[in-house]
Design a protein around this motif. Structure first.
Motif, PDB file in Angstrom:
ATOM      1  N   TRP A 140       0.852  -1.187   0.000  1.00  0.00           N
ATOM      2  CA  TRP A 140       0.000   0.000   0.000  1.00  0.00           C
ATOM      3  C   TRP A 140       0.887   1.236   0.000  1.00  0.00           C
ATOM      4  CZ3 TRP A 140      -5.451  -0.405   0.822  1.00  0.00           C
ATOM      5  CH2 TRP A 140      -6.124   0.816   0.958  1.00  0.00           C
ATOM      6  N   HIS A 141       0.728   2.072  -1.024  1.00  0.00           N
ATOM      7  CA  HIS A 141       1.514   3.301  -1.166  1.00  0.00           C
ATOM      8  C   HIS A 141       0.633   4.480  -0.761  1.00  0.00           C
ATOM      9  CE1 HIS A 141       4.573   1.165  -3.624  1.00  0.00           C
ATOM     10  NE2 HIS A 141       3.513   0.450  -4.000  1.00  0.00           N
ATOM     11  N   GLN A 142       0.845   4.999   0.437  1.00  0.00           N
ATOM     12  CA  GLN A 142       0.070   6.133   0.945  1.00  0.00           C
ATOM     13  C   GLN A 142       0.861   7.406   0.654  1.00  0.00           C
ATOM     14  OE1 GLN A 142      -2.990   5.611   2.275  1.00  0.00           O
ATOM     15  NE2 GLN A 142      -3.348   7.805   2.521  1.00  0.00           N
TER      16      GLN A 142
ATOM     17  N   PHE B 120       0.560   9.008   7.964  1.00  0.00           N
ATOM     18  CA  PHE B 120       0.252   7.736   7.312  1.00  0.00           C
ATOM     19  C   PHE B 120       1.056   7.508   6.034  1.00  0.00           C
ATOM     20  CE2 PHE B 120      -3.733   9.023   9.511  1.00  0.00           C
ATOM     21  CZ  PHE B 120      -3.667   8.073  10.518  1.00  0.00           C
ATOM     22  N   SER B 121       1.805   8.495   5.590  1.00  0.00           N
ATOM     23  CA  SER B 121       2.541   8.410   4.326  1.00  0.00           C
ATOM     24  C   SER B 121       3.583   7.305   4.346  1.00  0.00           C
ATOM     25  CB  SER B 121       3.237   9.745   4.041  1.00  0.00           C
ATOM     26  OG  SER B 121       2.296  10.778   3.905  1.00  0.00           O
TER      27      SER B 121
ATOM     28  N   HIS C 131       3.391   0.667   2.976  1.00  0.00           N
ATOM     29  CA  HIS C 131       2.993  -0.250   4.050  1.00  0.00           C
ATOM     30  C   HIS C 131       2.826  -1.637   3.423  1.00  0.00           C
ATOM     31  CE1 HIS C 131       2.188   3.344   6.475  1.00  0.00           C
ATOM     32  NE2 HIS C 131       1.729   3.844   5.342  1.00  0.00           N
TER      33      HIS C 131
ATOM     34  N   VAL D 195      -1.283  -2.601   7.066  1.00  0.00           N
ATOM     35  CA  VAL D 195      -2.305  -1.775   6.418  1.00  0.00           C
ATOM     36  C   VAL D 195      -3.577  -1.695   7.265  1.00  0.00           C
ATOM     37  CG1 VAL D 195      -3.803  -1.570   4.397  1.00  0.00           C
ATOM     38  CG2 VAL D 195      -1.386  -2.169   4.106  1.00  0.00           C
TER      39      VAL D 195
ATOM     40  N   MET E  18      -6.706   5.809  10.625  1.00  0.00           N
ATOM     41  CA  MET E  18      -7.258   6.871   9.780  1.00  0.00           C
ATOM     42  C   MET E  18      -8.708   7.148  10.168  1.00  0.00           C
ATOM     43  SD  MET E  18      -5.665   5.785   6.117  1.00  0.00           S
ATOM     44  CE  MET E  18      -5.143   7.241   5.216  1.00  0.00           C
TER      45      MET E  18
ATOM     46  N   ASP F 159      -7.449   6.217  -7.313  1.00  0.00           N
ATOM     47  CA  ASP F 159      -6.906   5.004  -6.702  1.00  0.00           C
ATOM     48  C   ASP F 159      -6.460   4.101  -7.844  1.00  0.00           C
ATOM     49  OD1 ASP F 159      -7.672   6.050  -4.275  1.00  0.00           O
ATOM     50  OD2 ASP F 159      -8.900   4.330  -3.676  1.00  0.00           O
TER      51      ASP F 159
ATOM     52  N   LEU G 163      -2.325   5.533  -4.216  1.00  0.00           N
ATOM     53  CA  LEU G 163      -3.347   6.561  -4.081  1.00  0.00           C
ATOM     54  C   LEU G 163      -2.799   7.910  -4.538  1.00  0.00           C
ATOM     55  CD1 LEU G 163      -4.511   5.503  -0.508  1.00  0.00           C
ATOM     56  CD2 LEU G 163      -5.441   4.773  -2.702  1.00  0.00           C
TER      57      LEU G 163
ATOM     58  N   TRP H 251      -4.556  14.909   7.750  1.00  0.00           N
ATOM     59  CA  TRP H 251      -4.120  13.744   8.521  1.00  0.00           C
ATOM     60  C   TRP H 251      -3.161  14.109   9.643  1.00  0.00           C
ATOM     61  CZ3 TRP H 251      -7.434  10.286   8.225  1.00  0.00           C
ATOM     62  CH2 TRP H 251      -7.978   9.826   7.038  1.00  0.00           C
TER      63      TRP H 251
END
Length: 129
Positions: free
Chosen positions: A32-34, A40-41, A44, A50, A57, A101, A115, A127
């Motif tokens: 997961w690329h935040q 949260f960046s 993950h 995740v 979040m 997304d 994202l 955030w």
């Protein structure tokens, strides 16, 4: 089920909070690329990382963060791009912005998520750090 169908089921599960469906659609080894520069960046790896991030979040936004609209689903091989709008309230900021997304599907499961925000600075402030 096509990759577009999987993507649509994923978005619907996110919108309705259907954890069972999300668990069946997302690979336990998801990457997961935040985006951005907020708490949260980053990248993950695995649902063990995740899942708690997504829970935090929701906690940070007092349950208000949501995908409010998903308009177009476009497939290119294993990848599906989804144009959407997301929003919520956190840290005194009302967020509502378009984004994309990008999900990679492998073996019928979501293996990777990237994202994109239309206003990353606003999302970072939303955030917090």
């Amino acid at each position: 089920m096509s990759n577009i169908d999987i993507a649509k089921n994923y978005i619907k599960a996110v919108q309705t909070g259907n954890q069972a469906t999300l668990g069946s659609l997302i690979s336990p080894d998801v990457v997961w690329h935040q985006p951005g520069n907020n708490q949260f960046s980053g990248v993950h790896r695995g649902m063990a990382a995740v899942g708690p991030m997504l829970g935090k979040m929701m906690e940070t936004s007092n349950g208000t963060f949501a995908i409010t609209r998903a308009d177009h689903y476009m497939a290119n091989g294993d990848w599906v791009a989804i144009t959407l709008e997301f929003g919520g309230e956190a840290n005194g900021i009302k967020l509502k912005q378009p984004g994309v997304d990008l999900i990679r599907i492998e073996g019928g499961k979501i293996a990777e998520v990237r994202l994109f925000s239309s206003n990353q600075a606003q999302e970072d402030a939303f955030w917090g750090h």
